[in-house]
Enzyme design. Sequence first.
Site, PDB file in Angstrom:
ATOM      1  N   GLN A   1      27.508  12.319   7.931  1.00 23.84           N
ATOM      2  CA  GLN A   1      26.500  13.181   7.307  1.00 23.84           C
ATOM      3  C   GLN A   1      25.515  13.644   8.378  1.00 23.84           C
ATOM      4  O   GLN A   1      25.097  12.856   9.229  1.00 23.84           O
ATOM      5  CB  GLN A   1      25.750  12.444   6.199  1.00 23.84           C
ATOM      6  CG  GLN A   1      24.871  13.374   5.364  1.00 23.84           C
ATOM      7  CD  GLN A   1      24.018  12.638   4.355  1.00 23.84           C
ATOM      8  OE1 GLN A   1      23.182  11.823   4.735  1.00 23.84           O
ATOM      9  NE2 GLN A   1      24.216  12.908   3.077  1.00 23.84           N
TER      10      GLN A   1
ATOM     11  N   ARG B   1      25.704  18.464   0.310  1.00 20.66           N
ATOM     12  CA  ARG B   1      25.018  17.618  -0.670  1.00 20.66           C
ATOM     13  C   ARG B   1      23.745  18.282  -1.172  1.00 20.66           C
ATOM     14  O   ARG B   1      22.999  18.878  -0.391  1.00 20.66           O
ATOM     15  CB  ARG B   1      24.676  16.264  -0.050  1.00 20.66           C
ATOM     16  CG  ARG B   1      24.360  15.208  -1.123  1.00 20.66           C
ATOM     17  CD  ARG B   1      24.097  13.844  -0.525  1.00 20.66           C
ATOM     18  NE  ARG B   1      24.432  12.789  -1.495  1.00 20.66           N
ATOM     19  CZ  ARG B   1      23.867  11.599  -1.516  1.00 20.66           C
ATOM     20  NH1 ARG B   1      22.957  11.270  -0.631  1.00 20.66           N
ATOM     21  NH2 ARG B   1      24.214  10.702  -2.405  1.00 20.66           N
TER      22      ARG B   1
ATOM     23  N   TYR C   1      14.887  16.903   2.498  1.00 22.78           N
ATOM     24  CA  TYR C   1      14.947  17.124   3.946  1.00 22.78           C
ATOM     25  C   TYR C   1      14.998  18.614   4.255  1.00 22.78           C
ATOM     26  O   TYR C   1      14.896  19.456   3.360  1.00 22.78           O
ATOM     27  CB  TYR C   1      16.116  16.349   4.537  1.00 22.78           C
ATOM     28  CG  TYR C   1      15.937  14.844   4.430  1.00 22.78           C
ATOM     29  CD1 TYR C   1      14.782  14.224   4.900  1.00 22.78           C
ATOM     30  CD2 TYR C   1      16.899  14.047   3.832  1.00 22.78           C
ATOM     31  CE1 TYR C   1      14.595  12.854   4.799  1.00 22.78           C
ATOM     32  CE2 TYR C   1      16.731  12.668   3.721  1.00 22.78           C
ATOM     33  CZ  TYR C   1      15.577  12.080   4.200  1.00 22.78           C
ATOM     34  OH  TYR C   1      15.398  10.722   4.088  1.00 22.78           O
TER      35      TYR C   1
ATOM     36  N   GLY D   1      28.008   3.133  -4.244  1.00 25.84           N
ATOM     37  CA  GLY D   1      26.968   2.926  -3.245  1.00 25.84           C
ATOM     38  C   GLY D   1      26.564   1.494  -3.053  1.00 25.84           C
ATOM     39  O   GLY D   1      27.215   0.719  -2.350  1.00 25.84           O
ATOM     40  N   ARG D   2      25.444   1.110  -3.706  1.00 30.21           N
ATOM     41  CA  ARG D   2      24.911  -0.235  -3.498  1.00 30.21           C
ATOM     42  C   ARG D   2      25.912  -1.335  -3.854  1.00 30.21           C
ATOM     43  O   ARG D   2      25.935  -2.395  -3.231  1.00 30.21           O
ATOM     44  CB  ARG D   2      23.611  -0.397  -4.288  1.00 30.21           C
ATOM     45  CG  ARG D   2      22.435   0.323  -3.634  1.00 30.21           C
ATOM     46  CD  ARG D   2      21.241   0.417  -4.563  1.00 30.21           C
ATOM     47  NE  ARG D   2      21.436   1.470  -5.555  1.00 30.21           N
ATOM     48  CZ  ARG D   2      20.565   1.734  -6.528  1.00 30.21           C
ATOM     49  NH1 ARG D   2      19.476   1.018  -6.650  1.00 30.21           N
ATOM     50  NH2 ARG D   2      20.793   2.711  -7.372  1.00 30.21           N
TER      51      ARG D   2
END
Length: 399
Positions: free
Chosen positions: A106, A230, A178, A322-323
């Site tokens: 990424q 994304r 971002y 993910g987690r």
Amino acid sequence: MIRLTKYSFLEPYTFEHAGVTIKNRVVIPPMTECMSFHDGTVTEDEIEYYRKHSGGAGMFITAVAYVNELGKGFEGELSIDDDKFIPGLTKLSSAIKKNGTKAVVQIFSAGRMSSTAILRGNQPVSASAVKAVRAGSEEPRPLTDAEIEQTIKDFGQAVRRAIEAGFDGAEIHGANTYLIQQFFSPHSNRRDDKWGGSVENRMNFPLAVIKECREIVEKYAKQPFILGYRISPEEIEKPGITFDQTLQFVDVLKDQPIDYLHVSMGDVWRKSLNDNTISESLNETIKKHLDGKVPLIVVGDVQTPADAAKATDAGFEMVGLGRQSLREPQWVQKVEHDDEGSIRYNISIDDLDELGIKKPFFDILMILSGPTGIPLSTSQNNNRDDANAALDHFLSGGE
């Protein structure tokens, strides 16, 4: 006798434009681990972490890497802004590509979500001179037109380095407040030139980044290469990105040369944060707008095989783990081997070496401990203050 459990997420998927097939539809999304050196160089601890957590999922997306010096967002972040990093990135991609897992890096610029300290004396940059709505934020300076054009080229050169480092793809990080999202957002973008103003003009920067990155892929890739994008579907700032504006963007993105769209949310089935009249989950609406032209990766609170199957059974092409992948690196393998009862949903502090989790990654996980966090089976509470700044980046990088 080993037999496969017949879950839809275990089926392979082929990216038609790229011509790349992933062995299953489980994706490890980008989760910030803060394990790079201060200059962005890959560390051996980082390589070992990826090696331990790869091999099961069809695709593994790295923690985000910054594309130029002004793009750095936090300490311990990976860099892809110079050719000198290619050898380390090559080791990283090799570690991920275990048992056929595809390695995707990424890439981003943090924009105003940085600080003068992190940028070693340089002022953060953004679309406009508007502070982020968060404690400790600094007023950024607006990028000049020449700097915008250079930043677009920097994204392209980051993709070239990804290709040379042996990655199977790159994901353009246009989410989580971002820089790319800052250009699309009416909160952070107050420009009146071609890069700002109307919704259409605010799309110009992300579309230019996609175009540049695709041209670099066509020029340098000697084998099929995945290019993803994304997004975050809404902002809570006022003014901020509304879901209607995102759908306008999605209607344009579906005709762009990207191989997938990745929606960043904390719950696959989340509805609008701002509009309680919206009755359908945002991902379901986004999928309808994509009209089958671009596959979708959904992520957020996927823990059990039933959670993952619910997503792929509903028609979402890929699902992010993910987690839960931090707790159980062998999650996919255990499902494949009909051994779901041994999947671990809690971890002990004594498991950290086995999982390759080092400081300051551990500090981030500590403040996430609990029902919405990792969780950790410990009540240890130290070092939480030091991890507060990193928490935002961890959450925005993954789920």
